[in-house]
Design an enzyme around this catalytic site. Structure first.
Site, PDB file in Angstrom:
ATOM      1  N   PRO A  47       0.714  -1.134   0.012  1.00 32.66           N
ATOM      2  CA  PRO A  47       0.172  -0.025   0.126  1.00 32.66           C
ATOM      3  C   PRO A  47       0.604   1.332  -0.101  1.00 32.66           C
ATOM      4  O   PRO A  47       0.842   1.915   1.034  1.00 32.66           O
ATOM      5  CB  PRO A  47      -0.874  -0.150   1.179  1.00 32.66           C
ATOM      6  CG  PRO A  47       0.109  -0.987   2.211  1.00 32.66           C
ATOM      7  CD  PRO A  47       0.774  -1.986   1.298  1.00 32.66           C
ATOM      8  N   CYS A  48       1.460   1.646  -1.066  1.00 28.23           N
ATOM      9  CA  CYS A  48       2.427   2.762  -1.239  1.00 28.23           C
ATOM     10  C   CYS A  48       1.316   3.884  -1.333  1.00 28.23           C
ATOM     11  O   CYS A  48       1.901   5.237  -0.747  1.00 28.23           O
ATOM     12  CB  CYS A  48       3.285   2.866  -2.397  1.00 28.23           C
ATOM     13  SG  CYS A  48       2.420   2.679  -3.972  1.00 28.23           S
ATOM     14  N   HIS A  49       0.200   3.741  -1.539  1.00 35.62           N
ATOM     15  CA  HIS A  49      -1.048   4.886  -1.692  1.00 35.62           C
ATOM     16  C   HIS A  49      -1.063   5.513   0.011  1.00 35.62           C
ATOM     17  O   HIS A  49      -1.590   6.723  -0.205  1.00 35.62           O
ATOM     18  CB  HIS A  49      -2.173   4.556  -2.243  1.00 35.62           C
ATOM     19  CG  HIS A  49      -2.803   3.263  -1.541  1.00 35.62           C
ATOM     20  ND1 HIS A  49      -2.629   2.128  -1.948  1.00 35.62           N
ATOM     21  CD2 HIS A  49      -3.649   3.373  -0.410  1.00 35.62           C
ATOM     22  CE1 HIS A  49      -3.228   1.275  -0.889  1.00 35.62           C
ATOM     23  NE2 HIS A  49      -4.020   1.821  -0.032  1.00 35.62           N
TER      24      HIS A  49
END
Lengths: 164, 193
Positions: B162-164
């Site tokens: 989950p880089c977001h």
């Protein structure tokens, strides 16, 4: 000696680019039913051998060579039951004519000796050069050139076309 | 080319049934991929030996070439091996799933990206954001906030890793491989689920 790392394209790119050519060559060499079997087998063999390839050049020619060998194997295995040389007895008309564009040529090609028939199919349907044809038929480019020119001479006289 | 030769190039089998040739059927690929339509755009999903190796907004040609080089050239478009990945992704994007039960392969990542991405699911939590500086501190590289930003920006396994959830120090969304609208969509989704 260290082997240079070969950067092979994704196998899917080969399928997308060449599956129609492989199918067409296999059908021209082994007939529609056996041809489809031969094409499927050729893809299985190519997929198995792919990671060990030492060059990413001439992949189309490599695929068509495998296809030619599979088509020859399938065709030889079936020969006693279903000779491809049997030309259909009636002329094709109506809607089927489009599915069979040049029946005279087809018949004449099928009456050629097998090696000649394979050589001109590889050369013209497969669009391979004599090196490619020779590789597919396990012979030399010079022999491929002879097979093709003998076949063309026979076809010219059978079809009554002039040298042009 | 003579007339006879050009007739030969068009040589075709009699095919009264007009049967279309079939595409080959091959065993499960070393790398299987599929293009999956989602509310945040078309994603290329790829799996190798049961692990997700790509979940990306990159184009098919670029991504499959990278996969061929990094994993195996036996890359095939096959939907079935990705059924579970697609299902979990769809559930997540519908707000009914918070964590992925998937193993990940970081073959497409650089060594530094691996350091940043591997523990991202534990350094972030669903519904919350963190900053590039915090992630840099988490991996014991407190001065590497900018490098962390670059590493996350090129995340090959988007959404699953989950880089977001990582944003700028001032809370600005900064950037996302799938576009800022996609990042906003994901953060809104997590905020209300």
């Amino acid at each position: 000696m260290t082997r240079e790392k070969v950067e092979l394209p994704p196998f899917q790119a080969l399928i997308d680019a060449h599956w129609r050519d492989v199918a067409r060559l296999a059908r021209a060499m082994a007939g529609p039913v056996d041809g489809d079997d031969a094409a499927q087998r050729a893809w299985e063999k190519a997929y198995a051998a792919y990671p060990a390839l030492t060059s990413a050049k001439n992949l189309r020619s490599w695929l068509l060579t495998i296809t030619a060998r599979c088509a020859t194997d399938v065709h030889r295995a079936r020969k006693p039951q279903r000779p491809l040389e049997e030309a259909p007895p009636v002329a094709v008309e109506g809607p089927d004519a489009a599915a069979w564009p040049d029946p005279d040529l087809w018949r004449a090609v099928n009456e050629l000796p097998e090696r000649q028939r394979f050589a001109i199919t590889l050369k013209y349907v497969g669009d391979l050069d004599h090196h490619g044809v020779a590789a597919a038929l396990d012979t030399t480019p010079a022999a491929s050139r002879r097979l093709v020119s003998d076949a063309l001479a026979t076809l010219r006289s059978k079809l009554g076309v002039e040298d042009d | 080319m003579t007339d006879l030769e050009s007739r030969l190039t068009r040589l075709a089998m009699p095919d009264p049934g007009h049967t279309e040739p079939k595409r080959p059927v091959l065993p499960d690929a070393d790398v299987a991929y599929t293009l999956h339509d989602t509310p945040i755009g078309t994603m290329l999903l790829a799996i190798t030996h049961g692990r997700v190796v790509a979940s990306s907004f990159g184009d098919e040609e670029t991504m499959t070439n990278r996969l061929a080089r990094a994993v195996s050239p036996r890359v095939l478009r096959q939907a079935r091996p990705l059924d579970d990945v697609r299902r979990q992704l769809d559930e997540y994007l519908a707000g009914t799933r918070q964590t992925f039960e998937l193993e990940v392969d970081l073959a497409l990542a650089t060594p530094f990206q691996r350091l940043v991405l591997t523990d991202l699911p534990t350094h972030t939590s669903y519904g919350a954001t963190t900053t590039y500086g915090t992630v840099a501190a988490d991996i014991d590289k407190p001065k590497a906030a900018r490098a962390v930003g670059t590493a996350l920006g090129a995340n090959p396994v988007c959404v699953v890793l989950p880089c977001h959830r990582v944003v700028g120090a001032n809370g600005a969304l900064t950037g996302y491989a799938g576009g800022l609208d996609a990042k906003r969509f994901l953060l809104n989704l997590e905020a209300k689920s």
